[in-house]
Design a protein around this motif. Structure first.
Motif, PDB file in Angstrom:
ATOM      1  N   SER A 140       0.841  -1.200   0.000  1.00  7.38           N
ATOM      2  CA  SER A 140       0.000   0.000   0.000  1.00  7.38           C
ATOM      3  C   SER A 140       0.875   1.250   0.000  1.00  7.38           C
ATOM      4  CB  SER A 140      -0.879   0.007   1.244  1.00  7.38           C
ATOM      5  OG  SER A 140      -0.044   0.138   2.389  1.00  7.38           O
ATOM      6  N   ALA A 141       0.275   2.382  -0.353  1.00  2.00           N
ATOM      7  CA  ALA A 141       1.017   3.651  -0.303  1.00  2.00           C
ATOM      8  C   ALA A 141       1.529   3.897   1.114  1.00  2.00           C
ATOM      9  CB  ALA A 141       0.121   4.805  -0.755  1.00  2.00           C
ATOM     10  N   HIS A 160       6.142   4.172   4.803  1.00  2.00           N
ATOM     11  CA  HIS A 160       6.835   3.673   6.001  1.00  2.00           C
ATOM     12  C   HIS A 160       8.196   3.067   5.647  1.00  2.00           C
ATOM     13  CE1 HIS A 160       3.044   3.431   8.752  1.00  2.00           C
ATOM     14  NE2 HIS A 160       3.118   4.553   8.064  1.00  2.00           N
ATOM     15  N   MET A 161       8.252   2.360   4.520  1.00  2.00           N
ATOM     16  CA  MET A 161       9.537   1.792   4.092  1.00  2.00           C
ATOM     17  C   MET A 161      10.549   2.896   3.799  1.00  2.00           C
ATOM     18  SD  MET A 161       7.896  -1.150   1.589  1.00  2.00           S
ATOM     19  CE  MET A 161       8.939  -0.705   0.257  1.00  2.00           C
ATOM     20  N   LYS A 202       1.101   7.501  -7.168  1.00  2.00           N
ATOM     21  CA  LYS A 202       0.459   8.826  -7.097  1.00  2.00           C
ATOM     22  C   LYS A 202       0.085   9.180  -5.653  1.00  2.00           C
ATOM     23  CE  LYS A 202      -1.226   9.311 -11.776  1.00  2.00           C
ATOM     24  NZ  LYS A 202      -2.358   9.214 -12.697  1.00  2.00           N
ATOM     25  N   GLU A 203      -0.400   8.183  -4.927  1.00  2.00           N
ATOM     26  CA  GLU A 203      -0.726   8.387  -3.506  1.00  2.00           C
ATOM     27  C   GLU A 203       0.518   8.777  -2.714  1.00  2.00           C
ATOM     28  OE1 GLU A 203      -4.449   8.283  -2.815  1.00  2.00           O
ATOM     29  OE2 GLU A 203      -3.379   7.633  -0.997  1.00  2.00           O
ATOM     30  N   VAL A 204       1.592   8.042  -2.960  1.00  2.00           N
ATOM     31  CA  VAL A 204       2.858   8.342  -2.281  1.00  2.00           C
ATOM     32  C   VAL A 204       3.259   9.785  -2.610  1.00  2.00           C
ATOM     33  CG1 VAL A 204       5.325   7.781  -2.176  1.00  2.00           C
ATOM     34  CG2 VAL A 204       3.629   5.937  -2.246  1.00  2.00           C
ATOM     35  N   GLY A 205       3.056  10.157  -3.866  1.00  2.00           N
ATOM     36  CA  GLY A 205       3.411  11.503  -4.307  1.00  2.00           C
ATOM     37  C   GLY A 205       2.654  12.592  -3.561  1.00  2.00           C
ATOM     38  N   LYS A 206       1.395  12.322  -3.280  1.00  2.00           N
ATOM     39  CA  LYS A 206       0.603  13.324  -2.534  1.00  2.00           C
ATOM     40  C   LYS A 206       1.213  13.564  -1.166  1.00  2.00           C
ATOM     41  CE  LYS A 206      -3.871  12.258  -4.445  1.00  2.00           C
ATOM     42  NZ  LYS A 206      -4.987  11.344  -4.190  1.00  2.00           N
ATOM     43  N   TRP A 207       1.637  12.510  -0.547  1.00  2.00           N
ATOM     44  CA  TRP A 207       2.258  12.632   0.778  1.00  2.00           C
ATOM     45  C   TRP A 207       3.620  13.333   0.664  1.00  2.00           C
ATOM     46  CZ3 TRP A 207       6.768  11.111   3.138  1.00  2.00           C
ATOM     47  CH2 TRP A 207       6.798  11.178   4.529  1.00  2.00           C
ATOM     48  N   MET A 208       4.384  12.944  -0.367  1.00  2.00           N
ATOM     49  CA  MET A 208       5.722  13.521  -0.548  1.00  2.00           C
ATOM     50  C   MET A 208       5.658  15.026  -0.790  1.00  2.00           C
ATOM     51  SD  MET A 208       8.248  11.436  -0.157  1.00  2.00           S
ATOM     52  CE  MET A 208       9.670  11.876  -1.160  1.00  2.00           C
ATOM     53  N   ASP A 241       1.185   8.818   7.789  1.00  2.00           N
ATOM     54  CA  ASP A 241       2.361   9.250   8.546  1.00  2.00           C
ATOM     55  C   ASP A 241       2.223  10.750   8.734  1.00  2.00           C
ATOM     56  OD1 ASP A 241       4.794  10.066   9.533  1.00  2.00           O
ATOM     57  OD2 ASP A 241       5.980   9.463   7.785  1.00  2.00           O
ATOM     58  N   THR A 242       2.005  11.178   9.958  1.00  2.00           N
ATOM     59  CA  THR A 242       1.882  12.611  10.254  1.00  2.00           C
ATOM     60  C   THR A 242       3.240  13.117  10.719  1.00  2.00           C
ATOM     61  OG1 THR A 242      -0.387  12.237  10.975  1.00  2.00           O
ATOM     62  CG2 THR A 242       0.629  14.340  11.581  1.00  2.00           C
TER      63      THR A 242
END
Ligand code: GLC
Length: 438
Positions: A286-287, A292-293, A325-331, A428-429
């Protein structure tokens, strides 16, 4: 510091800041769509495997799409398999006919990849397998991995390994002279008795460095996923590589040499369970897990090279695209806690991890807590705190039930209350903590 370590430290500066890259495994094996090792695993003969070349059309290959995706995900570099163990080349090598330009696709896929990624400002690398199951001079019978390893009629009597090495050197020279500046050369891999001297590693590296002095090289001419080689000793060889390349795992405490000095490293990890395209494998991380990795790698001073396996048409699987794309939103909101960050020099907290860049400490809160979030023994050391994604104030908490634990610093996400709510970002906050200068 000895000279090899000094040069490695200088060369890898951008790389240690970049932290997040895209690995791309693509080749003929995307057609049988099980595994890039299929020829070896199923012990396929040349005649059984090679006809796939007549089908390889790559009609949807648009590396600009890949590059935009990598950029959107926050990745700063990308590594493409120019040649994998099957020997098939994605580039127009003058030394073989087993190459993409000789298939219905007819294109130099490496060149297009490099152009597209560079255009997006992403650093570029090429993976090159020193193992080759196609070359007649590579050991067949009795080799540990060769598809014909169990065929005595494929004995090695008339094979001339030096002729193979001439081929290997020639192809590496092609890649390093015909395609402009490469940022990474990713060699794969040593095994059994086939290591270092077998590949004439010292000479090979001397050639690589003479062509491209700044290119960063992994450690697998000498080591492998199993054994990092002399890069972890106090006396690394000239071909020990610039970084360690643990595979499908994240080292428990990062990587350090015998004397305890941090060594650059990168975990390469697949997004599902395969490197090459595997049509049946939908078990994607998952994103949240990818984030987390990545945070885990950075908190231990390393990089994450996350793999995607495009299908035979050249399309990155939809599931992978969505996750990235999800990871990108967080990044986009939290990248500052990743790039240029590393070890925080603090114990791992209950709720997640720390990363750090000088006096900026990043608390990655991944698990809700029963009460206030405890930063550890940091009372009096904090100048101010902000929620990274919006810059809003986070105050140190001094609620009555914390008094007993006064050496510690605590906070609640709701600065005026002592209540617990779901984490503002369940993936991840991140709290940015400005430490007082010591
Ligand atoms: C391995 C495998 C391979 C993959 C590589 C990535 O050693 O041989 O298929 O390309 O790891 O690290």
């Amino acid at each position: 510091m000895n000279q090899i370590v000094e040069e490695r430290t200088r060369r890898t500066e951008w790389y240690r800041d970049a932290r997040f890259g895209m690995f791309i495994h693509w080749g003929l094996y995307a057609i049988p769509a099980k595994n890039e090792w299929i020829r070896s695993m199923e012990e396929l003969t040349k005649e059984e495997y090679e006809p796939y070349r007549d089908e390889f059309s790559a009609e949807n290959y648009d590396p600009r799409k890949w590059a935009r995706l990598a950029k959107e995900a926050g990745m700063k570099y990308a590594v493409l398999t120019a040649k994998h163990h099957d020997g098939f080349c994605l580039f127009d090598s003058s030394l073989t006919d087993f190459k993409s330009t000789n298939t219905p696709c007819g294109r130099d896929l490496v060149r297009e990849f490099l152009d597209a990624f560079r255009a997006e400002g992403i650093r570029v690398g090429l993976y090159y397998s020193v193992i080759d199951w196609r070359h007649e001079d590579y050991p067949h019978y009795g080799d540990m991995h060769h598809p014909m390893r169990n065929h005595p009629e494929c004995s090695n009597e008339n094979r001339d390994f030096n002729r193979y090495l001439t081929y290997l050197f020639g192809q590496v020279r092609e890649l390093l002279t015909n395609y402009g500046k490469l940022d990474i050369m990713w060699f794969d891999f040593s095994y059994d008795k086939m290591r270092a001297d077998t590949w004439r590693a010292e000479e090979l590296i001397a050639m690589v460095r003479s062509l491209q002095p700044d290119v960063i090289i992994d450690n697998r001419l000498e080591g492998s996923g199993e054994d990092a080689g002399s890069i972890l000793t106090g006396n690394p060889t000239s071909y020990s590589g610039d970084f360690v390349s643990p595979e499908q795992m994240i080292p428990p405490e990062g990587m350090r040499d015998e004397d305890g000095n941090p060594v650059p490293w990168e975990s390469c990890i697949t997004l599902n369970n395969h490197w090459g395209y595997a049509a049946h494998d939908h078990h994607y991380k998952s994103a949240r897990m990818v984030i987390h990795m990545l945070v885990e790698c950075v908190s231990k001073g390393g990089n994450l090279l996350l793999n995607v396996g495009p299908d035979a048409t050249g399309e990155i699987p939809e599931e992978a695209v969505e996750i990235l794309k999800e990871v990108g939103k967080w990044m986009k909101k939290n990248g500052r806690s990743i790039y240029g960050c590393g070890y925080a020099g603090l114990p791992k907290p209950e709720w997640g991890r720390f990363t750090r860049r000088q006096n900026l400490l990043y608390a990655h809160v991944m698990e809700e807590q029963a009460g206030a979030i405890c930063l550890g023994k940091m009372a009096g050391k904090i100048d101010k705190m902000r929620l990274l994604r919006d810059g809003s104030v986070i105050k140190e908490a001094s609620y009555w039930n914390l008094k007993e634990f006064g050496q510690n610093a605590f906070f609640f996400f709701d600065s005026d209350a002592s209540d617990c709510y779901p984490l503002p970002d369940e993936k991840d906050t991140v709290v940015e903590i400005f430490l007082k200068e010591e």
